[in-house]
Design an enzyme around this catalytic site. Structure first.
Site, mmCIF file in Angstrom:
data_model
loop_
_atom_site.group_PDB
_atom_site.id
_atom_site.type_symbol
_atom_site.label_atom_id
_atom_site.label_comp_id
_atom_site.label_asym_id
_atom_site.label_seq_id
_atom_site.Cartn_x
_atom_site.Cartn_y
_atom_site.Cartn_z
ATOM 1 N N ASP A 1 0.845 -1.195 0.000
ATOM 2 C CA ASP A 1 0.000 0.000 0.000
ATOM 3 C C ASP A 1 0.885 1.252 0.000
ATOM 4 O O ASP A 1 2.059 1.199 0.356
ATOM 5 C CB ASP A 1 -0.919 0.020 1.228
ATOM 6 C CG ASP A 1 -0.163 -0.042 2.547
ATOM 7 O OD1 ASP A 1 0.806 -0.816 2.633
ATOM 8 O OD2 ASP A 1 -0.537 0.679 3.500
ATOM 9 N N GLU A 2 0.280 2.359 -0.408
ATOM 10 C CA GLU A 2 0.897 3.679 -0.287
ATOM 11 C C GLU A 2 2.363 3.706 -0.743
ATOM 12 O O GLU A 2 3.255 4.086 0.006
ATOM 13 C CB GLU A 2 0.768 4.183 1.160
ATOM 14 C CG GLU A 2 -0.700 4.339 1.566
ATOM 15 C CD GLU A 2 -0.909 4.762 3.019
ATOM 16 O OE1 GLU A 2 -0.037 4.476 3.861
ATOM 17 O OE2 GLU A 2 -1.957 5.364 3.309
#
Length: 478
Positions: free
Chosen positions: A153-154
């Site tokens: 993620d991210e």
């Protein structure tokens, strides 16, 4: 029989409690106390985000935190989980949120952007070798794994490294394709090296990718996306459309991720249950509009830090009442007076507050003493010190910073506030002793020191300094 009846109305097969070990990792002795409660509350799995608490060996040894679990402690955690019917899914970041790896000099050459330790450079063969070695060591300590979460993620600043900039100059290349190719490489390694284990991936880097690009990438056959959203007003229709998109792109299975704590502010100390309950009620609505054969389960995340370098948010024992409410709401298809009574009974709480912080809190669950003492600190420490130092007219009028610096005190006025200052200091020092002892039973010393420095010392030091300055002023008078 009772348990089966409870779970009838939940659309989720697995209810995973997320343990975010990158901050305030609990001692194994505390996990032994809390796992039975997780089971009783309705959890049947754990999403264990090891980060720097895993006992990496060989070239990966620098990744270990000072208090990293030993291999035997990891085995003990897994045995405890098995004993309480909690299926373990490990989570290891393999792309973004790699600070715990890339902050080390030995691995800093594998950063996407030279200055930033968050994202891995997907162009270097050594990057894949690194995450493959991490995966292998974690899998080796876990028997019978069915899933393995590879994070991802991210992945901030992806495409901004020098090698990426060159790669992106070709017309057919894009940041999305770059992202998918690394995810695919990691998942392919997992599937070929550990064929019984299915990779799970956070879905945020996939959301904006076109159906065509996502389908052509071939990732759908290799991994299961975990759709995360921690908002109380999560958009149900938006999620249903996203699920349809993933279905069209060929993902046969997917997961949801909610939050029971750690999603309302990086330095949040208390958990607002109502906020998290609403998030779970929204996810229930989404689940009811999702094809049942697609949905594997839900991970109730309990973030302990927003990233490797941020401060601690709510400690696990403080978030237990929220976890209990959220799990029971999922199991019962919503929140009701019955759920409230069940949670109060299971946690030994006299009265459960949903829409406000519980100012008077106590309970009988493991770690409830921490919950009680942290609540006291958050509600009363700073306000009581501020009240004395900033709103007591004798302090502001006769013992200002000017007076304190010059050790000036009117002997008559001193008697109007010295007893209050001494009694307040004695009270808070006693609470701190109690809190230190409670924290030490559950956490390692580094957690205790960090939490106290962030949440206690600023107010307590101000109070102590006033008392000390008062003593010096009195001595100067005599």
């Amino acid at each position: 029989m009772e348990e089966n009846k409870m779970t009838v109305s939940s659309p989720f097969g697995l209810h995973l409690v997320h343990l975010d070990l990158k901050g305030a990792p609990p001692k194994v002795s505390y996990l032994a106390e809390i796992f039975p409660l997780f089971h009783t509350l309705g959890a049947n799995g754990l999403l264990v985000e090891y980060e720097d608490m895993f006992p990496y060996e060989g070239e990966l040894k620098p990744l270990r935190a000072e208090h990293a679990y030993s291999a035997s402690e990891v085995k003990e955690i897994l045995n405890l989980a098995k004993l309480h019917k909690l299926e373990v899914i490990p989570l290891v970041q393999t792309f973004g949120h790699m600070e715990f790896v890339l902050k080390h000099q030995e691995f800093s050459h594998l950063r996407e952007v030279e200055m930033f330790p968050n994202a891995l450079n997907p162009h270097k063969e050594e990057s894949l070798m690194l995450v493959s070695a991490m995966i292998d060591q974690v899998v080796a300590l876990h028997d019978g794994l069915r899933w393995f979460h590879i994070g991802s993620d991210e992945v901030y600043y992806l495409g901004e490294g020098e090698e990426s900039k060159q790669w992106l100059q070709k017309d057919e290349n894009s940041t999305e394709k770059l992202c998918l190719s690394h995810m695919k490489a990691v998942a392919s390694y997992m599937v070929s090296s550990h064929p019984a284990v299915k990779p799970i991936v956070w879905d945020d880097m996939l959301r904006g990718v076109s159906e065509e690009t996502l389908t052509e990438s071939g990732v759908a056959q290799l991994m299961e996306p975990m759709i995360w959203d921690y908002a109380p007003d999560l958009d149900e229709d938006d999620k249903v459309l996203l699920i349809e998109k993933y279905h069209k792109c060929g993902f046969p299975k997917l997961w949801f991720a909610s939050a029971f704590k750690g999603a309302t502010g990086a330095n949040q100390s208390l958990t607002l249950i109502g906020h998290h309950l609403k998030n779970h009620l929204q996810w229930l609505k989404v689940a009811n509009s999702t094809p049942a054969d697609m949905l594997q389960g839900i991970a109730l995340t309990g973030w302990q830090r927003y990233d490797h370098f941020s401060v601690l948010c709510e400690l696990l024992p403080v978030g237990i009442p929220s976890l209990a409410v959220c799990l029971q709401a999922l199991l019962n298809g919503g929140y009701s007076e019955k759920v409230k009574e069940t949670v109060e009974k299971q946690l030994g709480l006299s009265s459960l507050e949903i829409d406000t912080f519980m100012s008077e809190s106590s309970g009988t669950f493991p770690g409830s003493d921490i919950f009680t003492l942290v609540t006291q600190v958050c509600f009363y420490l700073k306000p009581s010190v501020d009240e004395l130092l900033e709103r007591n007219r004798y302090v502001t009028g006769w013992f200002s910073p000017y007076h304190r610096k010059r050790r000036i005190i009117h002997p008559i006025m001193m008697h109007h506030f010295q007893p209050d200052a001494l009694s307040l200091l004695a009270k808070w020092n006693a609470v701190m002793q109690e809190l230190r002892a409670a924290l030490e039973r559950v956490f390692y010393m580094c957690t205790l020191e960090e939490w106290m420095e962030e949440n206690v010392h600023p107010s307590l030091h101000k109070l102590q300094e006033v008392v000390d300055d008062l003593d010096k002023a009195i001595q100067a008078q005599s």
